[in-house]
Design an enzyme around this catalytic site. Structure first.
Site: not given
Ligand code: HSE
Length: 407
Positions: A11-12, A127, A200
């Site tokens: 996806t990224v 994050v 995160k």
């Protein structure tokens, strides 16, 4: 022309390729030169996709390619990402990543490796997805001592909690729906148990402090036990339930926790709904600042990664200093934290003697349709004192209350 490699065409990774293509002209201006994807490492082939001619299956083809200046790691997980990133840095390539598991586990070490070699290791997308938060902490807010960070940092759980709050659906129903829509993974554990948000806040707290927080030492509770009954009380209290990842400094000690919290309409994160993320930061000079937007998703996350790629290209040969040592930051124990709690207990609302004996003259809250139980909000007390008092009443559940206010 700067040449890069992308590790992982998921996806990224596909979002990174798409943005570099769609915004090629403006990116070239901002980077001072065009940026070209030279190779994409993936186990799979993509027949029919123009990316196929750049697909490689062997990391050595990336590491040994002297033309590649920047390696983009968007595979996720600690291994083999950690090994690949170390090898890329050793080979003189800067690295950008969206991988919070990698950054939370090895951020300080990888930053040190990059610094020694006048390279960069950048992780804005790790994050808050597309929301700028790493660069603000590293650059814009360095004049301040960061006193508090509180965020909704996980889109999946925020989607689930928002749906439960608005529609009255059960946790299980909403989770299934979120999975069908692609908002939740088939194995949702990392999100719903709070592990993703915990990593995160570990990253942000390490950056704010300059020492390393061991994410495994952060008290972490997920949302799996939050029920419709909890939301019925929350509505009566003009409040919502949010998974907050938070850390703050008090009297020289740093506290951190990831857990569901009850927050009311005056809380800065009250209106952060659905898959959106919101992060509140307080600095001792700047006061309150807020970051809000798309915390996940292909293009928002890839946008943050591409911003890092541009920065790496602009700073070729120069390390952009980030203060995050591997010295350990000892977190103060959660049992010493002071807050109020919302509590549900079994029993008749007219028989509150035991509750009042343990918690004082608290106001009793009842909800129509919920028989044989009642709720109340405690005064501020330590977690330790709460646990002791709660062990003497017939408690159904408790949710911590966060009373952060914009000042
Ligand atoms: N699973 C994460 C989320 C993705 O839901 O926020 C972004 O880190």
């Amino acid at each position: 022309m700067a040449k890069i490699a992308v590790l992982g065409y998921g996806t990224v990774g596909s979002g990174v390729v798409e943005i570099l293509d769609a915004n090629a002209e403006s990116i070239s201006k901002k980077a001072g030169q065009p940026i070209e994807v030279k190779s994409v490492l993936d186990l799979r082939d993509f027949p029919g996709d123009p990316i196929q001619e750049k697909i490689v299956h062997d990391i050595d083809l990336v590491i040994n390619d002297d033309e590649i200046d920047v390696v983009v790691e968007v595979m996720g997980g600690v291994e083999p990402a950690f090994t690949f990133v170390k090898r890329a840095l050793e080979a003189g390539k800067s690295v950008c990543t969206s991988n919070k598991a990698l950054v939370a586990a090895h951020g300080a070490e990888l930053l040190a490796m990059a610094k020694e070699r006048s390279l960069n290791f950048m992780f804005e997308a790790s994050v808050g997805g597309g929301i700028p938060i790493i660069r603000p902490l590293n650059q814009a807010l360095t004049a301040d001592e960061i006193t508090k960070i509180t965020g909704i940092m996980n889109g999946t759980t925020n989607y689930i909690l928002t749906k439960m709050s608005n529609d009255g659906s059960s946790y299980e129903e909403v989770l299934k729906e979120a999975q069908a829509l692609g908002y939740a993974e088939r194995n949702p554990e990392a999100d719903v148990e709070g592990y993703d948000a915990c990593r995160k806040i570990a990253i942000l707290t390490s950056l704010a402090d300059g020492r390393t927080v061991n994410f495994e030492e952060i008290t972490t509770e997920g949302i799996t036990k939050i029920s419709n009954e909890d939301f019925a009380y929350a509505r009566k209290l003009n409040s919502v339930i949010k998974l907050l990842a938070t850390s703050y400094r008090k009297d020289g000690k740093v506290y951190a926790i990831t857990a569901p919290f009850l927050i009311d309409t005056t809380h800065p994160l009250y209106n952060v709904n659905g898959v959106l993320n919101g992060i509140y930061v307080n600095g001792n000079m700047v006061g309150d600042v807020m970051f809000f937007g798309a915390g996940a998703g292909k293009l928002p996350t890839a946008s943050a990664v591409v911003g890092d790629i541009i920065d790496c290209v602009k700073h070729k040969g120069t390390n952009v200093c980030v203060i995050w040592d591997d010295e350990k930051l000892e977190l103060a124990p959660t049992r010493d934290e002071v807050r109020s709690f919302f509590v549900r207990v079994k029993g008749n609302a007219s028989d509150t003697a035991m509750v009042k004996e343990q918690f004082g003259d608290v106001e009793i809250i009842t909800v129509d349709g919920l028989d044989n139980e009642f709720g109340f909000i405690t005064d501020r007390m330590t977690e330790e004192a709460f646990d002791k008092a709660a062990s003497n009443v017939d408690m159904i559940s408790r949710i911590r209350i966060d009373d952060t206010k914009l000042q």
